[in-house]
Design an enzyme around this catalytic site. Structure first.
Site, PDB file in Angstrom:
ATOM      1  N   GLU A  89       0.835  -1.207   0.000  1.00 16.22           N
ATOM      2  CA  GLU A  89       0.000   0.000   0.000  1.00 16.22           C
ATOM      3  C   GLU A  89       0.864   1.249   0.000  1.00 16.22           C
ATOM      4  OE1 GLU A  89      -2.627  -0.159   3.375  1.00 16.22           O
ATOM      5  OE2 GLU A  89      -4.005  -1.572   2.409  1.00 16.22           O
ATOM      6  N   GLU A 108      -6.011  -7.678  -0.553  1.00 14.45           N
ATOM      7  CA  GLU A 108      -6.378  -7.488   0.861  1.00 14.45           C
ATOM      8  C   GLU A 108      -7.695  -6.733   0.934  1.00 14.45           C
ATOM      9  OE1 GLU A 108      -3.244  -5.707   3.353  1.00 14.45           O
ATOM     10  OE2 GLU A 108      -4.812  -4.539   4.331  1.00 14.45           O
TER      11      GLU A 108
END
Ligand code: MG
Length: 425
Positions: free
Chosen positions: A264, A352
Site C-alpha cells: 500500500e 487485501e
C-alpha cells in the site's frame, strides 16, 4: 392413515359401542400420530475434523461444499431427527464415499420410516493449481491455463514482524486447515519491511516465515502471494530488488506464485514514484521469471487504481494492479472507480480487504463480494490472526495450528469463512 391407526380406531370404536366412556379415543389417536413422525432434521459429516454441513430436500441429503478428491471415508458428526424416531446411522458411523449411502429414519413404534439418499460432493481435481495452472493477465482479466477467467477467494496472513503477534500462525498446518475447512484457494504471506521487527531489521526470520507459507501453498496446491508488505517501498528499492530476485530464483518455476511488490503506497505519485519503482523491481524479476503475475500497489492505500489505468506499465506482460477495500470505509464510489479502471483495460487484484468487523450483518461486504464475483476478481481477507481487532479471523488464544471449531472464530472469521466456502462452485 396407516393400518395400525385404523386397527386402533376400530378397536376403540368397538370398545365405545359396548361402553359409555368414549374419552380414551382421542388420547390414543393423538399419541400414535405423534410417534409416527420420522423426519430427518439436520445432518453433519466430518472429515479430518472439518465439518461439512448438509442440506435436506425431500429424500436427499446433499453436502454444502465439496470434499477433497482424496477423501475416501467420512464420519457422521451429528444427526438430528424428530423425537420418538431412530436412525439407521449413528453419530460416529463411518461412511464410504465410493458407495451409495442410504439413511433410514424409523418411528419408535416401527410403523413409518423415511429413506434418504446421501449425496457426496467431491472435487474433480487434486488442487486448485492443478485445475487452473499458471495464471496470466489477458486484457483486464486474470485467466487460467485454458484462457478462462479465474476468481479465487482466500486469506491474508498478518504482518510477519517479530513480536507483532501474527507470526504464530505462519504454519503449514494453518494453510492446510484453511484449504480444507475454509475452501481457501489462495493465501498471502505479508512480509513486513520497514517497521520494527520487519525484514530490514531481521531478514532471515521474516523471510523464513514467509517461506513456510509459500512452501506449504506449493505443497497443498494453493496459489500464494509473496507480499512486500510496505508503505514506503520506494525508499528501499535495492532491498526489494534483492529480495524478489531471490524469490524468483527459488519459486519462479511454480505456477502457484504471485508477486506483490508494493502492498500500500501512501499519498505518493503513481507517475513519478510508484511506477518507476515498480518498473525497476519488475525488470529484476523478469530477468529470472518471465511469466508469473506481478501485482503493483496503487496510491493512497491501493485505492487510486484510476491513476495506474491512465498510465499503465508497458515494459512487461502479466502485470495486475492492487485494489484494497475495507467495507466500513469504502463503498460504491470505490467500486465505480475500480470498474472505470478495468474498463480502461487494466486487471485488478484484491490482495487485501476487510469486513466491517464484529458482526456477520455486513451489507457492504455483501455488495463488494457480489461485485468481485461479477467482475471475476480474486481476493484475500485480512487477516489470519487473533489480535483483538475487528478483522482478525480467530479469537484471542485460538490454536496456532488451525483446526478452529466454530466458537474459536470471530464474527469476521465466520463471515469470511462462509464467503470462501461458497466461492468455488
Ligand atoms: Mg514462472
Amino acid at each position: 392413515m396407516n393400518t395400525k391407526i385404523i386397527f386402533i380406531l376400530i378397536t376403540n370404536l368397538l370398545f365405545c359401542l359396548s361402553c359409555s366412556s368414549p374419552t380414551t379415543i382421542d388420547e390414543e389417536i393423538i399419541d400414535i400420530t405423534k410417534s409416527n413422525a420420522s423426519q430427518l432434521i439436520s445432518f453433519e459429516l466430518e472429515y479430518k475434523q472439518s465439518v461439512f454441513n448438509c442440506t435436506i430436500s425431500d429424500n436427499e441429503v446433499i453436502m454444502e461444499r465439496n470434499l477433497p478428491l482424496e477423501a475416501k471415508e467420512i464420519k457422521v458428526k451429528a444427526i438430528t431427527i424428530s423425537s420418538k424416531a431412530t436412525s439407521s446411522l449413528k453419530i460416529g458411523s463411518v461412511l464410504s464415499i465410493s458407495n451409495d449411502q442410504k439413511l433410514m429414519v424409523t418411528a419408535e413404534d416401527g410403523v413409518t420410516n423415511n429413506k434418504y439418499n446421501l449425496s457426496f460432493k467431491v472435487n474433480e481435481y487434486t488442487s486448485i493449481v492443478d485445475k487452473h495452472g499458471l495464471l496470466q493477465v489477458n486484457g483486464n482479466k486474470i485467466v487460467d491455463k485454458n484462457n478462462e477467467a479465474v476468481s479465487l477467494a482466500g486469506n491474508s496472513f498478518f504482518w510477519t514482524n517479530n513480536n507483532w503477534g501474527g507470526l504464530k500462525y505462519y504454519k503449514a498446518s494453518v494453510v492446510s486447515w484453511l484449504k480444507l475447512d475454509w475452501n481457501t484457494t489462495i493465501v498471502r504471506a505479508a512480509m513486513g519491511v520497514e517497521d520494527d521487527g520487519g525484514y530490514l531489521n531481521d531478514k532471515l526470520a521474516n523471510k523464513n516465515r514467509l517461506k513456510i507459507i509459500v512452501d506449504a501453498a506449493i505443497d497443498q496446491g494453493l496459489y500464494v502471494i509473496i507480499d512486500w508488505h510496505s508503505h514506503h517501498a520506494e525508499d528501499n528499492t535495492d532491498e526489494a530488488v534483492e529480495f524478489f530476485k531471490e524469490m524468483a530464483t527459488l519459486y519462479g518455476n511454480h505456477p502457484n506464485i504471485i508477486y506483490e511488490i508494493y502492498n500500500e503506497p501512501l499519498d505518493v505519485s503513481w507517475d513519478t514514484t510508484i511506477k518507476p519503482y515498480a518498473e525497476t523491481v519488475i525488470s529484476a524479476i523478469r530477468a529470472i521469471d518471465p511469466d508469473n503475475i506481478i501485482v503493483v500497489g496503487t496510491p493512497e492505500w491501493s485505492q487510486k487504481v484510476d491513476e495506474a489505468a491512465n498510465n499503465p506499465i508497458t515494459s512487461s506482460e502479466n502485470i495486475a494492479y492492487t485494489l484494497h477495500f475495507y467495507s466500513v470505509h469504502h463503498k460504491q464510489w470505490l467500486r465505480d472507480k475500480a470498474k472505470a479502471a478495468m474498463d480502461k483495460g487494466i486487471a485488478l487484484f484484491v490482495t487485501e480487504w476487510g469486513t466491517i468487523g464484529y458482526t456477520q450483518n455486513d451489507p457492504e461486504t455483501a455488495s463488494w463480494m457480489k461485485w468481485c464475483k461479477d467482475n471475476n476478481l480474486s481476493h484475500c481477507s485480512w487477516a489470519v490472526n487473533d489480535k483483538v481487532e475487528e478483522w482478525s479471523i480467530v479469537k484471542e488464544g485460538a490454536n496456532s495450528n488451525g483446526s478452529w471449531i466454530d466458537d474459536k472464530l470471530t464474527e469476521s472469521g465466520k463471515l469470511t469463512r462462509s464467503i470462501n466456502r461458497k466461492w468455488q462452485e
